[in-house]
Motif scaffolding. Structure first.
Motif, PDB file in Angstrom:
ATOM      1  N   VAL A  75       0.867  -1.182   0.000  1.00  0.00           N
ATOM      2  CA  VAL A  75       0.000   0.000   0.000  1.00  0.00           C
ATOM      3  C   VAL A  75       0.902   1.229   0.000  1.00  0.00           C
ATOM      4  O   VAL A  75       1.769   1.366   0.852  1.00  0.00           O
ATOM      5  CB  VAL A  75      -0.927   0.004   1.230  1.00  0.00           C
ATOM      6  N   HIS A  76       0.689   2.098  -0.956  1.00  0.00           N
ATOM      7  CA  HIS A  76       1.576   3.257  -1.061  1.00  0.00           C
ATOM      8  C   HIS A  76       0.946   4.534  -0.535  1.00  0.00           C
ATOM      9  O   HIS A  76       1.655   5.472  -0.177  1.00  0.00           O
ATOM     10  CB  HIS A  76       2.038   3.428  -2.511  1.00  0.00           C
ATOM     11  N   VAL A  77      -0.363   4.572  -0.540  1.00  0.00           N
ATOM     12  CA  VAL A  77      -1.045   5.694   0.115  1.00  0.00           C
ATOM     13  C   VAL A  77      -2.155   5.115   0.990  1.00  0.00           C
ATOM     14  O   VAL A  77      -2.980   4.337   0.508  1.00  0.00           O
ATOM     15  CB  VAL A  77      -1.670   6.680  -0.899  1.00  0.00           C
ATOM     16  N   LEU A  78      -2.114   5.468   2.253  1.00  0.00           N
ATOM     17  CA  LEU A  78      -3.171   5.022   3.166  1.00  0.00           C
ATOM     18  C   LEU A  78      -3.912   6.254   3.657  1.00  0.00           C
ATOM     19  O   LEU A  78      -3.310   7.184   4.197  1.00  0.00           O
ATOM     20  CB  LEU A  78      -2.568   4.260   4.346  1.00  0.00           C
ATOM     21  N   VAL A  79      -5.227   6.256   3.449  1.00  0.00           N
ATOM     22  CA  VAL A  79      -6.042   7.366   3.933  1.00  0.00           C
ATOM     23  C   VAL A  79      -6.732   6.923   5.217  1.00  0.00           C
ATOM     24  O   VAL A  79      -7.372   5.874   5.258  1.00  0.00           O
ATOM     25  CB  VAL A  79      -7.097   7.780   2.883  1.00  0.00           C
ATOM     26  N   LEU A  80      -6.575   7.694   6.271  1.00  0.00           N
ATOM     27  CA  LEU A  80      -7.231   7.392   7.541  1.00  0.00           C
ATOM     28  C   LEU A  80      -8.365   8.383   7.757  1.00  0.00           C
ATOM     29  O   LEU A  80      -8.145   9.567   8.017  1.00  0.00           O
ATOM     30  CB  LEU A  80      -6.233   7.499   8.698  1.00  0.00           C
ATOM     31  N   LEU A  81      -9.579   7.899   7.603  1.00  0.00           N
ATOM     32  CA  LEU A  81     -10.747   8.767   7.805  1.00  0.00           C
ATOM     33  C   LEU A  81     -11.178   8.669   9.265  1.00  0.00           C
ATOM     34  O   LEU A  81     -12.060   7.909   9.623  1.00  0.00           O
ATOM     35  CB  LEU A  81     -11.903   8.321   6.911  1.00  0.00           C
ATOM     36  N   GLY A  82     -10.514   9.415  10.101  1.00  0.00           N
ATOM     37  CA  GLY A  82     -10.835   9.336  11.526  1.00  0.00           C
ATOM     38  C   GLY A  82     -10.510   7.980  12.105  1.00  0.00           C
ATOM     39  O   GLY A  82     -11.003   7.627  13.170  1.00  0.00           O
ATOM     40  N   ALA A  83      -9.701   7.218  11.403  1.00  0.00           N
ATOM     41  CA  ALA A  83      -9.375   5.875  11.884  1.00  0.00           C
ATOM     42  C   ALA A  83      -8.085   5.919  12.689  1.00  0.00           C
ATOM     43  O   ALA A  83      -7.166   6.654  12.352  1.00  0.00           O
ATOM     44  CB  ALA A  83      -9.226   4.923  10.709  1.00  0.00           C
ATOM     45  N   ASP A  84      -8.060   5.149  13.741  1.00  0.00           N
ATOM     46  CA  ASP A  84      -6.861   5.051  14.564  1.00  0.00           C
ATOM     47  C   ASP A  84      -6.534   3.568  14.757  1.00  0.00           C
ATOM     48  O   ASP A  84      -6.777   3.006  15.825  1.00  0.00           O
ATOM     49  CB  ASP A  84      -7.099   5.739  15.913  1.00  0.00           C
ATOM     50  N   PRO A  85      -6.018   2.936  13.709  1.00  0.00           N
ATOM     51  CA  PRO A  85      -5.790   1.482  13.801  1.00  0.00           C
ATOM     52  C   PRO A  85      -4.863   1.091  14.947  1.00  0.00           C
ATOM     53  O   PRO A  85      -5.029   0.026  15.536  1.00  0.00           O
ATOM     54  CB  PRO A  85      -5.199   1.109  12.442  1.00  0.00           C
ATOM     55  N   LEU A  86      -3.917   1.967  15.284  1.00  0.00           N
ATOM     56  CA  LEU A  86      -2.994   1.617  16.377  1.00  0.00           C
ATOM     57  C   LEU A  86      -3.764   1.381  17.667  1.00  0.00           C
ATOM     58  O   LEU A  86      -3.430   0.521  18.464  1.00  0.00           O
ATOM     59  CB  LEU A  86      -1.984   2.739  16.592  1.00  0.00           C
ATOM     60  N   LEU A  87      -4.815   2.143  17.855  1.00  0.00           N
ATOM     61  CA  LEU A  87      -5.586   2.016  19.088  1.00  0.00           C
ATOM     62  C   LEU A  87      -6.737   1.033  18.912  1.00  0.00           C
ATOM     63  O   LEU A  87      -7.090   0.292  19.824  1.00  0.00           O
ATOM     64  CB  LEU A  87      -6.135   3.391  19.476  1.00  0.00           C
ATOM     65  N   ASP A  88      -7.347   1.030  17.742  1.00  0.00           N
ATOM     66  CA  ASP A  88      -8.619   0.329  17.581  1.00  0.00           C
ATOM     67  C   ASP A  88      -8.524  -1.048  16.960  1.00  0.00           C
ATOM     68  O   ASP A  88      -9.403  -1.878  17.162  1.00  0.00           O
ATOM     69  CB  ASP A  88      -9.579   1.186  16.733  1.00  0.00           C
ATOM     70  N   HIS A  89      -7.518  -1.285  16.156  1.00  0.00           N
ATOM     71  CA  HIS A  89      -7.463  -2.601  15.525  1.00  0.00           C
ATOM     72  C   HIS A  89      -7.046  -3.633  16.570  1.00  0.00           C
ATOM     73  O   HIS A  89      -6.156  -3.383  17.373  1.00  0.00           O
ATOM     74  CB  HIS A  89      -6.485  -2.603  14.352  1.00  0.00           C
TER      75      HIS A  89
ATOM     76  N   ALA B 234       2.012  -1.883   9.791  1.00  0.00           N
ATOM     77  CA  ALA B 234       1.355  -1.330   8.612  1.00  0.00           C
ATOM     78  C   ALA B 234       1.692   0.148   8.450  1.00  0.00           C
ATOM     79  O   ALA B 234       2.074   0.598   7.371  1.00  0.00           O
ATOM     80  CB  ALA B 234      -0.155  -1.521   8.726  1.00  0.00           C
ATOM     81  N   LEU B 235       1.575   0.894   9.553  1.00  0.00           N
ATOM     82  CA  LEU B 235       1.832   2.332   9.453  1.00  0.00           C
ATOM     83  C   LEU B 235       3.306   2.609   9.168  1.00  0.00           C
ATOM     84  O   LEU B 235       3.659   3.613   8.551  1.00  0.00           O
ATOM     85  CB  LEU B 235       1.383   3.033  10.727  1.00  0.00           C
ATOM     86  N   GLU B 236       4.158   1.690   9.629  1.00  0.00           N
ATOM     87  CA  GLU B 236       5.574   1.864   9.316  1.00  0.00           C
ATOM     88  C   GLU B 236       5.856   1.530   7.855  1.00  0.00           C
ATOM     89  O   GLU B 236       6.787   2.052   7.250  1.00  0.00           O
ATOM     90  CB  GLU B 236       6.429   0.977  10.236  1.00  0.00           C
ATOM     91  N   GLY B 237       5.033   0.623   7.292  1.00  0.00           N
ATOM     92  CA  GLY B 237       5.303   0.153   5.934  1.00  0.00           C
ATOM     93  C   GLY B 237       4.697   1.026   4.843  1.00  0.00           C
ATOM     94  O   GLY B 237       4.987   0.827   3.667  1.00  0.00           O
ATOM     95  N   VAL B 238       3.835   1.980   5.237  1.00  0.00           N
ATOM     96  CA  VAL B 238       3.202   2.824   4.220  1.00  0.00           C
ATOM     97  C   VAL B 238       4.041   4.073   4.008  1.00  0.00           C
ATOM     98  O   VAL B 238       4.326   4.783   4.969  1.00  0.00           O
ATOM     99  CB  VAL B 238       1.783   3.229   4.665  1.00  0.00           C
ATOM    100  N   PRO B 239       4.398   4.355   2.776  1.00  0.00           N
ATOM    101  CA  PRO B 239       5.225   5.548   2.567  1.00  0.00           C
ATOM    102  C   PRO B 239       4.451   6.850   2.730  1.00  0.00           C
ATOM    103  O   PRO B 239       5.034   7.874   3.040  1.00  0.00           O
ATOM    104  CB  PRO B 239       5.731   5.392   1.123  1.00  0.00           C
ATOM    105  N   PHE B 240       3.135   6.833   2.511  1.00  0.00           N
ATOM    106  CA  PHE B 240       2.408   8.094   2.543  1.00  0.00           C
ATOM    107  C   PHE B 240       1.054   7.905   3.216  1.00  0.00           C
ATOM    108  O   PHE B 240       0.250   7.078   2.784  1.00  0.00           O
ATOM    109  CB  PHE B 240       2.219   8.611   1.108  1.00  0.00           C
ATOM    110  N   VAL B 241       0.834   8.657   4.290  1.00  0.00           N
ATOM    111  CA  VAL B 241      -0.429   8.544   5.019  1.00  0.00           C
ATOM    112  C   VAL B 241      -1.160   9.887   4.959  1.00  0.00           C
ATOM    113  O   VAL B 241      -0.585  10.935   5.247  1.00  0.00           O
ATOM    114  CB  VAL B 241      -0.192   8.148   6.493  1.00  0.00           C
ATOM    115  N   VAL B 242      -2.423   9.831   4.549  1.00  0.00           N
ATOM    116  CA  VAL B 242      -3.283  11.016   4.589  1.00  0.00           C
ATOM    117  C   VAL B 242      -4.255  10.830   5.747  1.00  0.00           C
ATOM    118  O   VAL B 242      -5.001   9.850   5.768  1.00  0.00           O
ATOM    119  CB  VAL B 242      -4.067  11.177   3.275  1.00  0.00           C
TER     120      VAL B 242
END
Lengths: 167, 745
Positions: free
Chosen positions: B503-517, B526-534
């Motif tokens: 995944v090269h662009v990950l969009v977080l729409l109010g999502a907090d996977p670190l806390l919620d997943h 995952a967040l370390e592996g994505v080069p670009f997070v919106v």
């Protein structure tokens, strides 16, 4: 930890079983608890709540309605002096005043003022642990209380039950 | 609550009856003649009020209730005018805490017992009761046990005087200075109706509004008091861009250009499958729709999931026959698979408790660990975590429902995130396979607008309006210009792919996977592996802090729109305060990004988005902004199955709702304003008869960034999937391009 002693806990369960709704056992259990402990403590109310399936707030609400339940520590002798009309005109307030002064520092005796105790024929009257004493003067009243203190008279429990009697 | 006749203000004269019985506890009988305004009755009312006021302090100027106080109103309307009481009033310490949130001013209490009755009858946790007697009678909690009910705030709202006070609202405002808007609470997915009130552009209070099919006027404390965060200091108020490893405040065009630029670059180099969108259950339906259209229609990725691996598969939620909350009241049996409703969807707990306890509906508690409903359950069948409900329980529930008549309502959610969803899904399937029983499922997913987001297509394999990718392919290709080629990944899959660098662009729409997943380690990788997070968020959550572009969005109370609750009911949420900083609505952010990617959504107002949804999303067909605005109880989707339930507001009520001109939560105050017998117009606002705004629901320009995986546009006019009504206006002449303002309108 149980508030009730083992014997009283068994008795409490027996009392609860007497009623179709366990809630009905709140008052007899409160008497039992008061007799065991001398007053109705929060711990007692919590266990009564547990035994009757209500919240402690509801036990507190019920018990605080009745003046015979002592929600604060009191002496083992509760002296209730009537100052209602008949006793008022025959010297009740003087008795109350005398006893209050006399036993102000006595941890064994709690003196309280009460409304009519239905003993107008023998006014002025008072109760010691709900045992009636009539036609009193301040001195006579003091003698009565002292007799209880000495053991010359056998007191009822704080809830008014005869020692060893049914709750 | 049952009438008790505590306050005695409704004493009336009844012909042939001695004395003056209280109206509230006297059942009407045939031929009964009741007089409410005779000289004798008025004298009695004056007397009662004089008594009520004997010990009531005259501290109205500093009382939170002053100005919206039923006792004041009664005194004005029926009081004696002057008091003969010259003695000293009763004094207590003012106020004392009953809990961390609730304060009690005992001097003001008139012993109406509303609070104690609510606690016992409605909430089922009587932690307060009348204590002592005579003029010392007072409401108190037990010494060691504070009034810590999940529903304690309701007692403050129903207190007819200022005796019960909310700590967070005390001395905050005068009621007549408050601006009110009717809205729905989106703290969980029940969407209780409420009135949000603000003063000086700050939200200060949320009151419950009686929505009969949903909350009966109640709110939970989480919803009622969980409002301060809107104005929290750590709200992100401006867009940010990572420059040299640090997030720096930038202008909106810079931030949007950066996000769109990266998306365009990744699309060119890796295709749409390298872009994923997580979240979206927080916002409105309009937000979810716009993002679904951006992700699926413009970018062309199906790696979209509004759940965080903590819900149920979209197929299940969207595919089952849905129950309404009211179905619980008339159910033959209710089965609760999990979670504990009081924890996750609190007001649904009140409804379930009422159904089981007061209406006698047999309730099967099949949660693995039990909880708040167990005392009211007819049958407790604990299941092993991870195992579905036993066949014997399914059969017993079915038999019970058949014998009693009425639907079998299955309340289904995840009991805990430690348990895979399979057990719940298999349990639902077991009930679904039953014959001769009307099985309906009440989804107990808890995230605010997760059901709206699912319906708007923020789930892999789905498009807006409860249609699958394949079923809706033709229809949406024509309307959007394209849809993803195949089914994408869910949250688990997206995070896994991200961790593997796919995944090269990950969009977080109010999502907090670190806390919620459930798998925090996976989320971290995952967040370390994505080069670009919106990140499109209101707060710099742990996950959002990792963003390369941070786009601050508006939140509840700042945005208009619609939301969909767990039964599929669409209601309006209202904007009461201006957004913090330059925060933008999610749908507008999506629209801006789409424009930069070459697709013009041509949506200028949120109503236009609602209307586009009503025109293109099959399950939502006909649910236009105008209809939702006029429908008193909202509308349940799909409309064609629930037309008979729509109650259209009369003009008066409509004004009440839209402008907050009155208060509908207090029966005494609303009594005069609410016109009697608002027409229950069954079928009146049929979708086909409603006029839609002539907004073309079509992408005008083809996206420049089309991916090769897209299905080419069908040459023949496609048929609309699974929809029976509604006509969609085709694109008219192109409107001139509107200059977009960056602030929300």
């Amino acid at each position: 930890m149980s508030f009730f002693t083992d014997a009283n806990l068994a008795r409490a369960r027996e009392i609860v079983a007497r009623y179709p709704s366990p809630k009905s056992a709140i008052l007899p259990l409160a008497h039992l608890a008061q007799d065991q402990h001398g007053w109705l403590s929060p711990e007692a109310m919590e266990q009564i709540a547990e035994l009757t399936g209500v919240t402690p707030a509801q036990v507190f609400g019920t018990c605080s309605f009745y003046t015979m339940f002592k929600l604060r520590p009191c002496g083992r002798l509760v002296v209730s002096v009537c100052t209602n009309v008949s006793c008022l005109v025959t010297g009740g307030p003087e008795i109350l005043d005398h006893l209050e002064r006399r036993y102000a520092l006595d941890p064994d005796v709690t003196v309280e003022e009460v409304e009519c105790i239905a003993a107008c024929g023998g006014a002025p009257a008072m109760q010691v642990n709900y045992e009636f004493h009539e036609r009193l003067t301040p001195e006579l009243a003091e003698d009565v209380v002292d007799a209880y203190k000495r053991g010359a008279l056998a007191p009822r429990t704080v809830s008014g039950a005869r020692a060893g009697g049914a709750a | 609550m049952k009438p008790v006749g505590m306050c005695r203000m409704c004493l009336v004269e009844v012909e042939g009856v001695r004395g003056f019985p209280p109206a509230c506890t006297t059942p009407v009988t045939d031929g009964m003649v009741v007089r409410t305004r005779t000289d004798a009755v008025e004298k009695i009312q004056e007397g009662v009020l004089e008594f009520l006021l004997i010990n009531h302090p005259l501290d109205c100027p500093v009382c939170d209730r002053g100005g919206e106080c039923p006792l004041q109103d009664q005194t004005l309307a029926f009081g004696p005018g002057e008091s003969r009481f010259v003695e000293e009033k009763r004094h207590y310490e003012k106020p004392i805490p009953l809990s961390n949130m609730i304060l009690l001013d005992r001097e003001r209490c008139i012993q109406c017992a509303r609070c104690t009755r609510f606690a016992e009858e409605i909430a089922g946790d009587p932690l307060i009761d009348f204590v002592s007697r005579g003029d010392r009678t007072q409401v108190l909690n037990f010494a060691e046990q504070p009034f810590e009910s999940y529903f304690s705030g309701n007692t403050v709202q129903i207190c007819p005087v200022g005796a019960l006070l909310a700590r967070h609202y005390r001395f905050k405002a005068r009621p007549w200075d408050l601006a009110t808007a009717e809205t729905s609470c989106t703290t969980c997915s029940v969407h209780c109706r409420g009135a949000v009130q603000s003063s000086s552009n700050r939200i200060v209070r949320l009151l419950g509004v009686d929505l009969d099919p949903v909350n009966h006027g109640w709110l939970c404390d989480k919803g009622r008091y969980g409002i301060d965060w809107v104005h929290a200091d750590d709200r992100v108020r401006e867009p940010h861009l990572r420059v040299g490893g640090e997030l720096r405040e930038v202008s909106w065009p810079e931030a949007l250009d950066a996000a769109a630029g990266e998306i365009r670059k990744v699309l060119r180099m890796h295709g749409p499958g390298a872009i994923a969108v997580l979240g979206g259950a927080r916002g409105t339906n309009e937000d979810a729709y716009a993002w679904a259209r951006l992700a699926k229609g413009v970018i062309g990725t199906d790696h979209v999931d509004c759940q965080m691996g903590d819900g149920l598969p979209a197929e299940v939620v969207l595919g089952v026959r849905r129950a309404e909350i009211d179905d619980c009241d008339r159910a033959g049996a209710i089965v609760v698979l999990g979670p504990d409703p009081r924890e996750e969807v609190p007001v649904l707990f009140l409804r379930l408790r009422r159904a089981a306890k007061d209406l006698g509906v047999p309730l099967f508690d099949c949660t693995p660990v039990g909880g708040s409903l167990a005392p009211y359950a007819a049958h407790v069948a604990r299941r092993v975590p991870g195992e579905p409900v036993g066949a014997d329980v399914v059969e017993l529930a079915a038999r019970t429902a058949r014998e009693r008549g009425g639907p079998l309502v299955v309340v289904a959610g995840r009991p805990s995130v430690a348990e895979a969803p399979d057990a719940t899904v298999r349990s639902i399937a077991a009930f679904g396979a039953l014959d001769g029983v009307d099985v309906r499922v009440l989804s107990a997913l808890r995230r605010g607008n997760v059901h709206g987001a699912l319906e708007m297509g923020l789930a892999p394999g789905f498009l807006p309006g409860r249609v699958t990718l394949d079923a809706g392919r033709e229809w949406f290709t024509q309307r959007w210009g394209g849809v993803p080629a195949g089914r994408g990944l869910d949250a688990d899959g997206i995070l896994r792919a991200a961790a593997e660098g796919r995944v090269h662009v990950l969009v977080l729409l109010g999502a907090d996977p670190l806390l919620d997943h459930p798998d925090a380690l996976l989320a971290r990788r995952a967040l370390e592996g994505v080069p670009f997070v919106v990140a499109v968020d209101a707060f710099r959550s742990e996950s959002a802090a990792r963003a390369d572009v941070f786009l601050p969005c508006t939140v509840w109370g700042e945005q208009n729109g619609t939301v969909t609750n767990l039964e599929g009911r669409v209601q309006r949420v209202a904007r009461r305060v201006a957004p913090e900083g330059t925060a933008m609505d999610d749908w507008r952010i999506a629209s801006e990004l789409a424009y930069r990617l070459g697709a013009d959504f041509d949506l200028a107002t949120v109503d236009e988005v609602t209307d586009e949804i009503a025109a293109v999303a099959p399950a939502a067909l006909g649910a236009t902004a105008a209809l939702v605005r006029r429908a008193r109880d909202g509308v349940v989707l799909p409309l064609r199955e629930h037309l008979g339930e729509i109650v259209v507001r009369t003009r008066g009520l409509s004004i009440l709702a839209e402008e907050g001109a009155g208060t509908s939560w207090d029966p005494i105050r609303a009594g005069g304003a609410a016109p009697a017998g608002a027409p229950a117009a069954s079928g009146e606002p049929a979708p086909r008869t409603r006029r839609r705004r002539p907004v073309p629901a079509r992408t005008r320009r083809r996206p420049r960034t089309r991916s090769s995986t897209r299905t080419p546009r069908a040459s023949a006019p496609p048929t609309r999937p699974r929809c029976t009504s509604g006509t969609v206006r085709q694109a008219g002449p192109p409107r001139p391009r509107v200059t977009r303002t960056l602030c929300a309108s």
